[in-house]
Scaffold this active site. Structure first.
Site: not given
Length: 969
Positions: A98, A353
């Protein structure tokens, strides 16, 4: 026709007014009208089990009426994978990539960078022929620039909702399962891209990185004595700002440029003064780039713990940033506007994340890029509120400060991107070159073909489902349903009784409780199990529900059942006998002898209970206890007394063996003896169990030394192995003790070790010989088998111990510290499976003969004895996992993730002080053997950790981007 609810109420009122013994034919007809006639007329909302003509509630709602077409297939609508109008294209997260996706989207929306990359020459022209793309092979970019070109072209004109960046990630050599430092990735990739583009002839391409991202500042040192200035010029692609102790972005910039005093040992050597002088040093901004990247240093190194940690503090920043007060040369245009905010969700520096909020340079609208998902913000405004809802681990949670208009605050932003406001707004979109557009068109064609194929598969499934629907509807119409002419009188009586009892249960519960408070007079009482008294209300309700269901079988077979009346009665009888008052039955079906398990209740209380449990065993107060149990109890007491006497005698006769005091040791042979005897350690453990708990364990009758010998009668251990790895399998016995053991136990084989002096006049060497002698062949076979087991095992048990709160694990050095001081190790040992027999102990007199077994069976037998004696005992914070030798470390980390809820990239594993870091290596090559204990240290927020002086750190060394293409230039 009255509603179903009214009919049920009418049934209750009718049942309350009619006693079971008063049921007549008229009552049966009334029951028919109330209970069954509504079923036939379709008033029911669910299937009535007592009426075979009731077709309601047997699945017809699934097939009758209108049915949604989506129920006929499990294929998602391919149009859900199609790009929405006026939206951007997402990027697939390949595992832990990510952080790559966020920067790709930020760079894609830098139109100048995208245009320059499109102008870069490509080998794609060799792939594209004069009349189009070669169909027989797929296009494979050869350089980083070509990968970016192709990715940007797909992001711009693809019909897909998201695309796969695996080619780009693979070209960089990144590990898709390893979370990396996003800031480090940004700097390394920009350096790689600049180095790659420096070879281009076109200056607009060659200098794009410098033009967009490169600024310059100078380290200026001023001598306090003579005032001489010395400058060291340096280029930068982002400003790294310390955020600790600050609340606003402008404070971070001011600290970055603040003046530093050089005094004392840190004085500056002035070339003009030719001596060390006090001085001041600061940074002066000389020029700023078009795109200003501000790295907020959230991830810092904690010297106390040796880990990185994340600073989860709020930092405020504005959408408009005036940099003129901070630059050396005034008068220029230095007003910037916010164009991107990169966010790290999570409280740990080792997990979390990454997402990006980016402003579209053409429309001015804000978008949130979260891998495959792209979300457009309302009203062209940046919205960070939802990203700040993650709770902090510390008890004192920081309250989010108030933000004025045009300002924002975040505790998760790690990079801010500002664009120079004076730059002209792009009027037209960047055009994709023809050779790249042909590649995009080909990919779009493949996507459309896939959509058509999926739609056709959906249509076929729907057509099959509709055909089946019509077939079942026709079948339902053909189902027979005749009229019910009569009801069973016995069933009606039973149902009336059940309904009356269910209605009376609450009142009887209060009555019984009051009766139990009164003392029982005389011999009029009855024995009832205490457990039954505690739960009789629930038992009665469950039993009445079952009886009510059985009573509905009044017309033969129940829907979905084939039990006849006699079978149902038998089942009810068994259930009643197994429910109430069974807890005071002895194994012989009589009253148990333990009065602690029963209570005497009055005759009135027992009468009430009998209404609900008419078949329950009845024991008046004058009833004698089971005579057989009394005899067995006396025999048991005699056996316990005998066992205690035997244990006390053996404990007194063998005090050293019991307490393990003054035990001989092979590595330090006692000088006062030349002979030592050997027994199996398993025998010692079983004997100690009996001596400690003689009433719970059976006496040990024999010493089974055959477990230590091979099928040929030879010893399986060398003198050297018995002093090291095999020392846990044997116990050494003094000659005096051995004489006592031979009197108390049946010994199948005598094993002894003798010390002899070798030499004529003066002894020069000591030798140790065993009797029986070592069997080299079987010893070698056992070692080979053990090595094969360690290398080739499948479905073996290992243990993973999580280091909680960084406390030092003491288990390896002192296992006894991990168990309760009030319990012995024998109490904690796992029970043997039923039917497992020990060939060494509890033998009959004829057990002294050693069985003849094959070598293959003997190896398996040896492994059983050895493994049992070395059984690992789990402790708190430890879990057992089944693994195989050919399993990779990465696969083990996935197992650990499911067991401990710790992501693989947050796991630091070690075994015997050795760090396990090679995810591709097998457990066999890493030295992970059955019964191994692996230490797990999970990377977690460490801001509130206490002093770490006595903490055992289990850390995986950080290698960053070592071995990737980012360092190849």
């Amino acid at each position: 026709m009255a509603p179903r609810l009214q009919l049920e109420k009418a049934a209750w009122r009718w049942a309350e007014t009619v006693r079971p013994e008063e049921v007549s034919q008229e009552h049966i007809e009334t029951a028919y009208r109330i209970w069954l006639e509504p079923c036939i007329r379709g008033v029911c909302r669910r299937n009535c089990k007592g009426n075979p003509n009731c077709l309601v509630g047997i699945g017809e709602h699934i097939w009758l009426g209108e049915i949604d077409e989506n129920s006929f297939h499990n294929i998602d609508d391919p149009n859900c994978e199609r790009r929405k109008k006026n939206s951007f294209v997402g990027l697939t997260n390949l595992g832990a990539t990510c952080y790559v996706n966020t920067f790709l989207q930020v760079w894609f929306l830098n139109l100048e960078l995208r245009q320059a990359l499109y102008l870069c020459p490509s080998t794609c022209s060799d792939y594209v022929l004069g009349d189009g793309i070669q169909e027989e092979k797929d296009y494979e970019p050869q350089t980083i620039c070509e990968h970016l070109q192709y990715l940007f072209a797909l992001l711009q004109n693809s019909n897909r909702r998201y695309i796969d960046p695996s080619g780009f990630v693979k070209a960089l050599g990144l590990d898709t399962g390893q979370q990396q430092d996003a800031q480090e990735f940004s700097k390394l990739f920009m350096s790689l891209l600049e180095d790659t583009l420096s070879k281009q002839k076109n200056p607009d391409v060659r200098n794009i990185v410098q033009q967009q991202f490169c600024g310059e500042y100078a380290y200026v040192t001023v001598c306090n004595q003579c005032g001489r200035e010395s400058k060291l010029l340096s280029k930068f692609y982002e400003l790294e700002l310390n955020i600790q102790g600050h609340k606003q972005l402008t404070d971070c910039i001011s600290e970055f440029l603040k003046e530093e005093k050089l005094e004392g040992d840190n004085r500056y050597f002035c070339e003009n003064c030719q001596s060390k002088q006090n001085a001041t040093r600061k940074i002066r901004l000389l020029s700023l780039p078009c795109t200003l990247n501000l790295q907020l240093m959230r991830f810092v190194f904690d010297r106390q713990t040796g880990h990185k940690k994340k600073l989860n503090t709020y930092i405020g920043f504005s959408e408009i940033l005036d940099m003129e007060p901070y630059v050396e040369h005034k008068g220029g245009s230095y007003v910037y506007e916010l164009s991107a905010v990169l966010i790290h969700r999570g409280v740990s520096a080792y997990s979390g994340h990454y997402i990006a909020h980016v402003k579209d340079p053409q429309s001015g609208e804000w978008y949130k890029f979260n891998d495959e998902d792209i979300e457009k913000m309302e009203g062209k405004k940046l919205q960070l509120g939802i990203e700040e809802d993650l709770a902090e681990p510390s008890k004192s949670q920081t309250r989010k400060p108030k933000c004025g208009k045009g300002t924002h605050c975040s505790r998760n932003a790690y990079m801010l991107v500002y664009r120079l406001q004076t730059q002209e707004k792009p009027n037209t979109a960047v055009q994709v070159p023809a050779f790249l557009q042909e590649l995009v068109d080909r990919d779009n064609s493949k996507f459309e073909e896939w959509c058509i194929e999926m739609a056709e598969m959906r249509k076929q499934s729907v057509d099959k489902g509709k055909a089946k629907h019509e077939e079942v509807k026709e079948l339902y119409q053909r189902l027979p349903a005749g009229a019910v002419k009569a009801l069973c009188k016995e069933c009606v009586v039973e149902r009336c009784r059940v309904l009356r009892l269910k209605n009376q249960l609450n009142e009887d519960y209060k009555t019984v409780n009051n009766l139990l408070k009164a003392a029982v007079k005389g011999n009029d009482g009855f024995w009832v199990g205490k457990s039954s008294l505690r739960s009789w209300r629930q038992l009665a309700l469950e039993q009445l529900d079952e009886q009510d269901g059985d009573a509905e079988q009044s017309n033969g077979k129940m829907n979905g059942s084939t039990l006849n009346k006699d079978e149902s009665k038998e089942e009810r009888k068994e259930e009643e006998e197994l429910n109430f008052n069974e807890d005071i039955l002895c194994p012989h079906g009589e009253l148990c002898i333990s009065e602690n398990e029963r209570r005497l209740v009055s005759k009135e209380a027992w009468s009430k209970l009998q209404q609900y449990f008419p078949k329950a065993p009845e024991f008046p107060s004058y009833k004698e206890c089971c005579s057989q149990c009394k005899i067995l109890e006396r025999e048991g007491e005699e056996n316990e007394a005998l066992h205690k006497m035997i244990a006390n005698e053996q404990k007194t006769s063998l005090p050293n063996l019991f307490q393990d005091k003054n035990r001989p040791c092979l590595s330090n042979w006692p000088e006062d003896t030349d002979v030592l005897y050997i027994v199996s350690q398993f025998f010692v453990e079983e004997w100690r169990k009996f001596v400690r708990k003689p009433t719970r364990c059976s006496p040990v009758s024999s010493v089974g030394n055959s477990a230590l010998l091979c099928p040929h009668g030879g010893l399986m251990f060398t003198f050297a192995s018995m002093t090291k790895e095999d020392s846990k399998l044997i116990a050494l016995i003094w000659p005096s003790e051995w004489q006592m053991i031979q009197k108390l136990f049946v010994v199948d084989h005598v094993i002894k070790i003798m010390r002899i002096e070798v030499g004529d006049v003066n002894p020069s060497e000591t030798q140790y010989i065993s009797e029986p002698k070592l069997c080299p062949e079987c010893r070698e076979g056992l070692l080979c088998q053990q090595q094969r087991d360690l290398r080739e095992y499948t479905q073996a048990t290992i243990y993973v111990h999580k280091v909680v709160d960084n406390k030092k694990v003491m288990k390896d050095s002192a296992p006894e510290l991990n168990v309760s001081s009030s319990e012995t190790e024998e109490d904690k040992e796992e029970a043997k499976p039923d039917g497992e027999k020990d060939p060494d102990f509890n033998q009959s007199n004829g057990g002294t003969k050693r069985q003849k077994i094959s070598h293959q069976n003997y190896i398996a037998y040896q492994k059983q004895v050895i493994r049992r004696s070395m059984r690992h005992r789990k402790v708190r914070g430890e879990k057992a996992l089944l693994v195989s030798a050919n399993q990779t470390l990465k696969e083990l980390k996935i197992q650990i993730m499911h067991a401990f809820s710790v992501a693989p990239f947050d796991q630091n594993l070690s075994i015997d002080g050795k760090i396990l870091s090679d995810d591709c290596a097998t457990l066999g090559t890493l030295g992970v053997i059955p019964e191994s204990v692996i230490l797990l240290k999970a990377d977690e927020p460490i801001a509130d950790y206490a002093a770490m002086d006595d903490v055992m750190q289990v850390c995986m060394p950080e290698e960053g981007f070592k071995g990737t293409g980012l360092l190849g230039h």
